[in-house]
Design a protein around this motif. Sequence first.
Motif, PDB file in Angstrom:
ATOM      1  N   SER A  79       0.937  -1.206  -0.059  1.00  9.85           N
ATOM      2  CA  SER A  79      -0.215  -0.251  -0.034  1.00  9.85           C
ATOM      3  C   SER A  79       0.773   1.275   0.199  1.00  9.85           C
ATOM      4  CB  SER A  79      -1.163   0.060   1.214  1.00  9.85           C
ATOM      5  OG  SER A  79      -1.886   0.993   1.257  1.00  9.85           O
ATOM      6  N   ASP A  80       0.623   2.056  -0.961  1.00  7.79           N
ATOM      7  CA  ASP A  80       1.079   3.515  -0.806  1.00  7.79           C
ATOM      8  C   ASP A  80       0.405   4.528  -1.158  1.00  7.79           C
ATOM      9  OD1 ASP A  80       3.330   5.255  -0.683  1.00  7.79           O
ATOM     10  OD2 ASP A  80       4.629   3.954  -1.770  1.00  7.79           O
ATOM     11  N   THR A  81       0.760   5.908  -0.998  1.00  7.71           N
ATOM     12  CA  THR A  81       0.129   7.121  -1.399  1.00  7.71           C
ATOM     13  C   THR A  81       0.569   7.265  -2.861  1.00  7.71           C
ATOM     14  OG1 THR A  81      -0.387   7.639   0.491  1.00  7.71           O
ATOM     15  CG2 THR A  81      -0.376   9.245  -1.113  1.00  7.71           C
ATOM     16  N   ASN A 128       0.476  10.569  -5.880  1.00  5.11           N
ATOM     17  CA  ASN A 128       0.109  11.766  -6.119  1.00  5.11           C
ATOM     18  C   ASN A 128      -0.536  12.058  -7.289  1.00  5.11           C
ATOM     19  OD1 ASN A 128       1.811  12.687  -3.910  1.00  5.11           O
ATOM     20  ND2 ASN A 128       3.607  12.420  -5.040  1.00  5.11           N
ATOM     21  N   LEU A 155      -7.827  10.555  -1.061  1.00 12.43           N
ATOM     22  CA  LEU A 155      -7.304  11.177   0.247  1.00 12.43           C
ATOM     23  C   LEU A 155      -7.639  12.670   0.164  1.00 12.43           C
ATOM     24  CD1 LEU A 155      -3.815   9.568   0.779  1.00 12.43           C
ATOM     25  CD2 LEU A 155      -6.001   8.954   1.607  1.00 12.43           C
ATOM     26  N   HIS A 174      -4.391  13.149  -4.588  1.00 14.15           N
ATOM     27  CA  HIS A 174      -3.956  11.892  -3.741  1.00 14.15           C
ATOM     28  C   HIS A 174      -4.574  10.936  -3.592  1.00 14.15           C
ATOM     29  CE1 HIS A 174      -1.539  15.721  -2.649  1.00 14.15           C
ATOM     30  NE2 HIS A 174      -0.399  15.038  -2.750  1.00 14.15           N
ATOM     31  N   ARG A 197      -4.609   7.011  -1.787  1.00 10.43           N
ATOM     32  CA  ARG A 197      -3.999   5.661  -1.215  1.00 10.43           C
ATOM     33  C   ARG A 197      -4.316   4.293  -1.961  1.00 10.43           C
ATOM     34  NH1 ARG A 197      -0.043   4.706   2.208  1.00 10.43           N
ATOM     35  NH2 ARG A 197      -0.231   2.829   3.087  1.00 10.43           N
TER      36      ARG A 197
END
Length: 152
Positions: free
Chosen positions: A14-16, A18, A105, A109, A111
Amino acid sequence: MTSIAGESHIVRASDTINASAQAVFELIADPAIQPRWDGNDNLREAESGQRVRAVGDVFRTTLHSGAVRENHVVEFTEGRAIAWRPAEPGAQPPGHLWRWEVEPLDEDHARVTHTYDWSQLTDPGRLERARDTTSGKLQASIDRLGRLAESD
């Protein structure tokens, strides 16, 4: 199913990213783009015009080996989640699942969580490849997906 005691059959990363959740989701839901972000380096191509829209959709991909997979969509929420079970053409899926979840988010952004679940895999011939699918390879997919989404 054959397994080793203590072995995890569900891997996740998992990551954010942009980019907007919708922009990210479009890259996932269009199989023709999937080979560009596949961190397993398994997908060679997928024909255009197969954009996933609902549970029950089936899209076809071709692997680097030349094998074709029919991917049966089993979860779908537009802009948020998609999961499929791959199978050989005309066959029932042997039990592994690829899932993507996209959580907005803010406007720019998202997630992103990528999961590979082989807890129901019934084909012993696929176990070695399943074990080789690590959270690092899933993270590589997210990283590649992020670069694509952020460059648009």
